[in-house]
Design a protein around this motif. Sequence first.
Motif, PDB file in Angstrom:
ATOM      1  N   ASP A  18     -38.039   6.626   8.657  1.00 28.33           N
ATOM      2  CA  ASP A  18     -38.248   7.611   9.402  1.00 28.33           C
ATOM      3  C   ASP A  18     -39.522   8.340   9.456  1.00 28.33           C
ATOM      4  O   ASP A  18     -39.977   8.618  10.856  1.00 28.33           O
ATOM      5  CB  ASP A  18     -37.115   8.524   9.051  1.00 28.33           C
TER       6      ASP A  18
ATOM      7  N   LYS B 161     -32.103   2.045  14.483  1.00 28.89           N
ATOM      8  CA  LYS B 161     -33.365   2.908  14.479  1.00 28.89           C
ATOM      9  C   LYS B 161     -34.539   1.586  14.426  1.00 28.89           C
ATOM     10  O   LYS B 161     -35.560   1.835  15.127  1.00 28.89           O
ATOM     11  CB  LYS B 161     -33.589   3.576  13.331  1.00 28.89           C
TER      12      LYS B 161
ATOM     13  N   LEU C 249     -26.139  12.288  13.422  1.00 28.90           N
ATOM     14  CA  LEU C 249     -27.216  12.688  12.833  1.00 28.90           C
ATOM     15  C   LEU C 249     -27.147  14.555  12.784  1.00 28.90           C
ATOM     16  O   LEU C 249     -26.305  14.765  13.840  1.00 28.90           O
ATOM     17  CB  LEU C 249     -28.373  12.358  12.939  1.00 28.90           C
TER      18      LEU C 249
ATOM     19  N   ARG D 279     -19.603  14.726  11.995  1.00 28.22           N
ATOM     20  CA  ARG D 279     -20.469  13.718  11.384  1.00 28.22           C
ATOM     21  C   ARG D 279     -20.391  12.360  11.724  1.00 28.22           C
ATOM     22  O   ARG D 279     -21.300  11.326  11.688  1.00 28.22           O
ATOM     23  CB  ARG D 279     -20.195  13.693   9.723  1.00 28.22           C
TER      24      ARG D 279
ATOM     25  N   GLU E 169     -23.694   3.021   8.043  1.00 28.07           N
ATOM     26  CA  GLU E 169     -25.003   3.160   7.609  1.00 28.07           C
ATOM     27  C   GLU E 169     -25.854   1.936   8.090  1.00 28.07           C
ATOM     28  O   GLU E 169     -27.288   2.242   8.716  1.00 28.07           O
ATOM     29  CB  GLU E 169     -25.341   3.500   6.104  1.00 28.07           C
TER      30      GLU E 169
END
Length: 414
Positions: A375, A409, A263, A254, A402
């Motif tokens: 996402d 992203k 991911l 992980r 996180e």
Amino acid sequence: MSQSDSSQLVAHLFRHEAGRMVSVLASMLGFDRIELAEDIVQDAMVQALRSWPFQGIPENPSAWLYRVAKNKALDVVRREKLFRQISGEFLLEGQEEERVERFFFEDEIKDSQLRMLFACCHPSLPFESQVAMCLKILCGLNVREIANAFLTSEETTSKRIYRAKEKIRAGDIRLEVPTGPRLPIRLNAVLKSIYLLFNEGYNSSHPNTLIRQDLCEEAMRLALLLTQNDQTGKPSVHALLALMCFQVARFDARTDTNGEIILVKDQDRTKWNRPLIAQGKQELVKSSEGNALTEYHLEALIAMQHCIAPSYEATSWADILWYYDLLFERKPTSIVALNRAVALAEVDGPSKALEAVLKITGLDGNQYYHAILGDLYTQIRNSDQARQHYTQAIRLTTSEAEKRLLQKKNEQLP
């Protein structure tokens, strides 16, 4: 050993042993004196913190703590009257040590924990208080961790625990494993406590620790304890243990060596723990006895689908979506609906999933809600909306790992 090293060891032992020690002491002294039992355990831990940096770590640290706690309990008994009552037995002076010693036999320790689990989940206590008591007394979570598990404030959690202890002091709650029709209701509360404990370990509320394996191990230990008892080894217990086996099996994949999140689709599946996956399958087989299909069965089946897939692309998303549909029928919560949408995106595409997520209410303050929206908007190439939701998710999460993933992203958006 340094003060820091001994502090870490004591913290680890507190997580693993405090619940066992409190259970034994409460069985001995009475459930209405549970705060005294907690104080004795706390004193033993403090004594370790003071002694070990200078005298060295004992060969068996756990045994050292039990011995100190037992001696402190004996001191309490001896300070009381000549005729003493311990767990329903009246003792003459000089008999205390022999009787107290029996409470610390391994089988008695296991039985004490089971009795404590079910006493904390007594029907006279509100359900939220039952779970909070289990998490604090048996599992060693602090108020902040329990509040996070309940998605509520620390003040509310403290009040729940205080009111529960007041009820215990004033009432006639007994340390016992219920039988007959009382067992299923009480067992449900116990399993919920273990489930929440595991979740706090799987996605820790601690800013700098994404995974707290000690909490997950403690949850698995309690579930295993239930499976080893004829009265409590029900199918739902095996299903919950199966779920935890499947989830823990993927821990090593992980995060990378720098603690960054990897991911599921990018994880190295050779790092998944195959013996644990096999154990999960065995527990799932045991859970199939009878006709009950609980939320734990369905979540375990979902987790198993991930574990048995040779690759992300080969994952049976249609089966996962079907299990989520069944789960939502039994547990129609916003979180289940949100997780279902992730599977829906894989089966019917991001537009359908986005439509489903936007219908969910009550999650405006949840970071995963905004992260999933980010996402989905990314997948349909709506960068403005994606950026907005990633930014909101970053603001809401307490996890530094996180935050870094979400920022990455965000930066990759065109």
